[in-house]
Motif scaffolding. Sequence first.
Motif, PDB file in Angstrom:
ATOM      1  N   GLU A  54     -57.600  57.048 -88.117  1.00  0.00           N
ATOM      2  CA  GLU A  54     -56.545  57.160 -87.079  1.00  0.00           C
ATOM      3  C   GLU A  54     -55.846  55.931 -86.880  1.00  0.00           C
ATOM      4  O   GLU A  54     -54.526  56.199 -86.544  1.00  0.00           O
ATOM      5  CB  GLU A  54     -57.404  57.593 -85.933  1.00  0.00           C
ATOM      6  CG  GLU A  54     -56.778  57.900 -84.847  1.00  0.00           C
ATOM      7  CD  GLU A  54     -57.591  58.616 -83.749  1.00  0.00           C
ATOM      8  OE1 GLU A  54     -57.294  58.470 -82.521  1.00  0.00           O
ATOM      9  OE2 GLU A  54     -58.473  59.529 -84.176  1.00  0.00           O
ATOM     10  N   ARG A  55     -56.362  54.953 -86.886  1.00  0.00           N
ATOM     11  CA  ARG A  55     -55.692  53.524 -86.738  1.00  0.00           C
ATOM     12  C   ARG A  55     -54.582  53.490 -87.695  1.00  0.00           C
ATOM     13  O   ARG A  55     -53.517  52.805 -87.335  1.00  0.00           O
ATOM     14  CB  ARG A  55     -56.713  52.282 -86.886  1.00  0.00           C
ATOM     15  CG  ARG A  55     -56.318  50.953 -86.453  1.00  0.00           C
ATOM     16  CD  ARG A  55     -57.244  49.911 -86.544  1.00  0.00           C
ATOM     17  NE  ARG A  55     -58.462  50.292 -85.305  1.00  0.00           N
ATOM     18  CZ  ARG A  55     -59.507  50.786 -85.725  1.00  0.00           C
ATOM     19  NH1 ARG A  55     -59.905  50.573 -86.945  1.00  0.00           N
ATOM     20  NH2 ARG A  55     -60.480  50.907 -84.666  1.00  0.00           N
ATOM     21  N   ILE A  58     -51.870  55.536 -86.826  1.00  0.00           N
ATOM     22  CA  ILE A  58     -50.931  55.376 -85.801  1.00  0.00           C
ATOM     23  C   ILE A  58     -50.169  54.261 -86.146  1.00  0.00           C
ATOM     24  O   ILE A  58     -49.063  53.909 -85.417  1.00  0.00           O
ATOM     25  CB  ILE A  58     -52.005  55.024 -84.650  1.00  0.00           C
ATOM     26  CG1 ILE A  58     -52.673  56.274 -83.921  1.00  0.00           C
ATOM     27  CG2 ILE A  58     -51.128  54.174 -83.203  1.00  0.00           C
ATOM     28  CD1 ILE A  58     -51.692  57.523 -83.664  1.00  0.00           C
ATOM     29  N   ARG A 103     -56.243  54.221 -78.096  1.00  0.00           N
ATOM     30  CA  ARG A 103     -54.900  53.682 -78.535  1.00  0.00           C
ATOM     31  C   ARG A 103     -53.917  54.916 -79.082  1.00  0.00           C
ATOM     32  O   ARG A 103     -52.764  55.137 -78.463  1.00  0.00           O
ATOM     33  CB  ARG A 103     -55.125  52.647 -79.900  1.00  0.00           C
ATOM     34  CG  ARG A 103     -53.684  52.370 -80.182  1.00  0.00           C
ATOM     35  CD  ARG A 103     -53.909  51.341 -81.424  1.00  0.00           C
ATOM     36  NE  ARG A 103     -52.802  50.700 -82.016  1.00  0.00           N
ATOM     37  CZ  ARG A 103     -52.414  50.954 -83.193  1.00  0.00           C
ATOM     38  NH1 ARG A 103     -53.421  51.216 -84.211  1.00  0.00           N
ATOM     39  NH2 ARG A 103     -51.320  50.551 -83.791  1.00  0.00           N
ATOM     40  N   THR A 104     -54.598  55.816 -79.514  1.00  0.00           N
ATOM     41  CA  THR A 104     -53.760  56.870 -79.926  1.00  0.00           C
ATOM     42  C   THR A 104     -53.514  57.761 -78.740  1.00  0.00           C
ATOM     43  O   THR A 104     -52.413  58.035 -78.743  1.00  0.00           O
ATOM     44  CB  THR A 104     -54.804  57.849 -80.918  1.00  0.00           C
ATOM     45  OG1 THR A 104     -55.086  57.188 -82.050  1.00  0.00           O
ATOM     46  CG2 THR A 104     -53.873  59.387 -81.386  1.00  0.00           C
ATOM     47  N   ASP A 105     -54.324  57.883 -77.676  1.00  0.00           N
ATOM     48  CA  ASP A 105     -54.080  58.749 -76.615  1.00  0.00           C
ATOM     49  C   ASP A 105     -52.970  58.037 -75.747  1.00  0.00           C
ATOM     50  O   ASP A 105     -52.098  58.813 -75.343  1.00  0.00           O
ATOM     51  CB  ASP A 105     -55.446  58.906 -75.698  1.00  0.00           C
ATOM     52  CG  ASP A 105     -56.380  59.822 -76.575  1.00  0.00           C
ATOM     53  OD1 ASP A 105     -56.117  60.375 -77.485  1.00  0.00           O
ATOM     54  OD2 ASP A 105     -57.452  60.025 -76.060  1.00  0.00           O
ATOM     55  N   LEU A 138     -49.737  63.179 -85.858  1.00  0.00           N
ATOM     56  CA  LEU A 138     -50.526  63.499 -84.647  1.00  0.00           C
ATOM     57  C   LEU A 138     -51.564  64.771 -85.345  1.00  0.00           C
ATOM     58  O   LEU A 138     -52.739  64.904 -85.016  1.00  0.00           O
ATOM     59  CB  LEU A 138     -50.176  63.437 -83.412  1.00  0.00           C
ATOM     60  CG  LEU A 138     -49.872  62.132 -82.878  1.00  0.00           C
ATOM     61  CD1 LEU A 138     -48.634  62.338 -81.609  1.00  0.00           C
ATOM     62  CD2 LEU A 138     -50.751  61.305 -82.626  1.00  0.00           C
ATOM     63  N   ILE A 141     -53.904  64.131 -87.613  1.00  0.00           N
ATOM     64  CA  ILE A 141     -55.248  63.480 -87.121  1.00  0.00           C
ATOM     65  C   ILE A 141     -56.025  64.341 -86.458  1.00  0.00           C
ATOM     66  O   ILE A 141     -57.334  64.329 -86.725  1.00  0.00           O
ATOM     67  CB  ILE A 141     -54.515  62.370 -86.102  1.00  0.00           C
ATOM     68  CG1 ILE A 141     -53.996  61.081 -86.749  1.00  0.00           C
ATOM     69  CG2 ILE A 141     -56.046  61.674 -85.291  1.00  0.00           C
ATOM     70  CD1 ILE A 141     -53.382  60.218 -85.876  1.00  0.00           C
TER      71      ILE A 141
END
Length: 166
Positions: A54-55, A58, A103-105, A138, A141
Amino acid sequence: MTTNERDDLLESLATHRGFLLRTVEGLTDDQARQRTTVSELTLGGLIKHVANSERGWIDFILGGPATMETAEARYAEHADSFVLREDETLAGAIADYEEAAQRTDDLVRTLPDLGASQPLPKAPWFQPGAVRSARRVLIHIVAETAQHAGHADILRESIDGQKTMG
């Protein structure tokens, strides 16, 4: 009640993250490292991998293809992302995942344009000249989190019979 696209993405992320995190509730670090199938996958390794993945995606949304270098060190880092090492804890992996998720949110809420695109780097698994919008990343993810939550459910059931759903 109607929602907008960002709300839908955030809800989907939260749902599948919740399923994944539920699979590790109450486990010890040793249980989180335990291989329960012929696969190399472990519950702790999956949590660590999903956070790392995920990191990385992003970073791609924000910085483009340069963030996805394909050097040998990157392959080793990717392989290590599936392993909860003896010097790591499940609690630490969960905290790292929660940080990556936040961080994603935050990005989902604030990115000016979900349609903003970046070219994918040259790699055998990407079509030449392919691009990915933030929206598509996204969605990827969400899909990857859901897929790994399913893997985790099987692994957890093999440890003690606990099921995330059903």
